[in-house]
Design a protein around this motif. Structure first.
Motif, PDB file in Angstrom:
ATOM      1  N   GLN A   1     -20.810 -98.573 -25.709  1.00 34.32           N
ATOM      2  CA  GLN A   1     -21.559 -99.174 -24.604  1.00 34.32           C
ATOM      3  C   GLN A   1     -20.536 -99.616 -23.568  1.00 34.32           C
ATOM      4  N   VAL A   2     -20.774 -99.287 -22.295  1.00 34.01           N
ATOM      5  CA  VAL A   2     -19.850 -99.644 -21.230  1.00 34.01           C
ATOM      6  C   VAL A   2     -20.566-100.527 -20.229  1.00 34.01           C
ATOM      7  N   SER A   3     -19.995-101.710 -19.988  1.00 34.45           N
ATOM      8  CA  SER A   3     -20.482-102.609 -18.941  1.00 34.45           C
ATOM      9  C   SER A   3     -19.499-102.529 -17.787  1.00 34.45           C
ATOM     10  N   GLN A   4     -20.027-102.631 -16.573  1.00 39.14           N
ATOM     11  CA  GLN A   4     -19.184-102.461 -15.393  1.00 39.14           C
ATOM     12  C   GLN A   4     -19.484-103.532 -14.371  1.00 39.14           C
ATOM     13  N   SER A   5     -18.443-104.030 -13.724  1.00 43.09           N
ATOM     14  CA  SER A   5     -18.617-104.997 -12.649  1.00 43.09           C
ATOM     15  C   SER A   5     -18.631-104.269 -11.314  1.00 43.09           C
ATOM     16  N   ALA A   6     -18.819-105.027 -10.267  1.00 50.65           N
ATOM     17  CA  ALA A   6     -18.671-104.467  -8.930  1.00 50.65           C
ATOM     18  C   ALA A   6     -17.174-104.379  -8.621  1.00 50.65           C
ATOM     19  N   ASP A   7     -16.841-104.056  -7.408  1.00 51.31           N
ATOM     20  CA  ASP A   7     -15.443-103.908  -7.014  1.00 51.31           C
ATOM     21  C   ASP A   7     -14.669-105.195  -7.328  1.00 51.31           C
ATOM     22  N   ASN A   8     -13.507-105.050  -7.978  1.00 49.02           N
ATOM     23  CA  ASN A   8     -12.748-106.233  -8.393  1.00 49.02           C
ATOM     24  C   ASN A   8     -11.711-106.681  -7.371  1.00 49.02           C
ATOM     25  N   ALA A   9     -11.595-106.013  -6.226  1.00 52.22           N
ATOM     26  CA  ALA A   9     -10.691-106.368  -5.126  1.00 52.22           C
ATOM     27  C   ALA A   9      -9.221-106.305  -5.517  1.00 52.22           C
ATOM     28  N   LEU A  10      -8.889-105.684  -6.631  1.00 49.47           N
ATOM     29  CA  LEU A  10      -7.494-105.536  -7.039  1.00 49.47           C
ATOM     30  C   LEU A  10      -6.937-104.160  -6.694  1.00 49.47           C
TER      31      LEU A  10
END
Length: 113
Positions: free
Chosen positions: A33-42
């Motif tokens: 299972q893969v959870s993803q955030s929005a853009d991390n700005a890094l």
């Protein structure tokens, strides 16, 4: 290209994991299972791993699964968007089923672009 997996590419803090889980943007297959955030700005992707003792009782089994996932991420990080990813192992895999786990990981992470 740098194929390393230094600390800057890892999710280490509880707050980092919590922010990814809070978005509830997840996809799953049989093994992963893969959870993803929005853009991390890094400017680069980061990876966090969750493998419970319920999934695999022996530490060497859990460590093997972590190595497989980290290796895939290390080799493919340049093709991923700059997001935070948390990979949760749903079902244990071993050397025989590791290619299937790599294939599922590729499907789950690359479809999101």
């Amino acid at each position: 290209m740098n194929y390393g997996f230094s600390k800057q590419y890892r999710l280490l803090k509880t707050d980092d994991f919590s922010s990814v889980f809070a978005l509830k943007n997840r996809r799953s297959r049989d093994l992963l299972q893969v959870s993803q955030s929005a853009d991390n700005a890094l400017g680069h992707p980061r990876l966090g791993l969750v493998i419970s003792k319920k999934t695999a009782k022996r530490a060497h089994d859990r460590n093997y699964m972590k190595r497989v996932i980290r290796d895939w991420f290390r080799l493919n990080q340049h093709q991923l968007p700059p997001h935070d990813f948390v990979v949760r192992v749903r079902q244990a895999f071993n050397r025989e089923t590791a290619p299937e786990a790599r294939n599922q990981l590729a499907q789950l992470m690359k479809k999101r672009r």
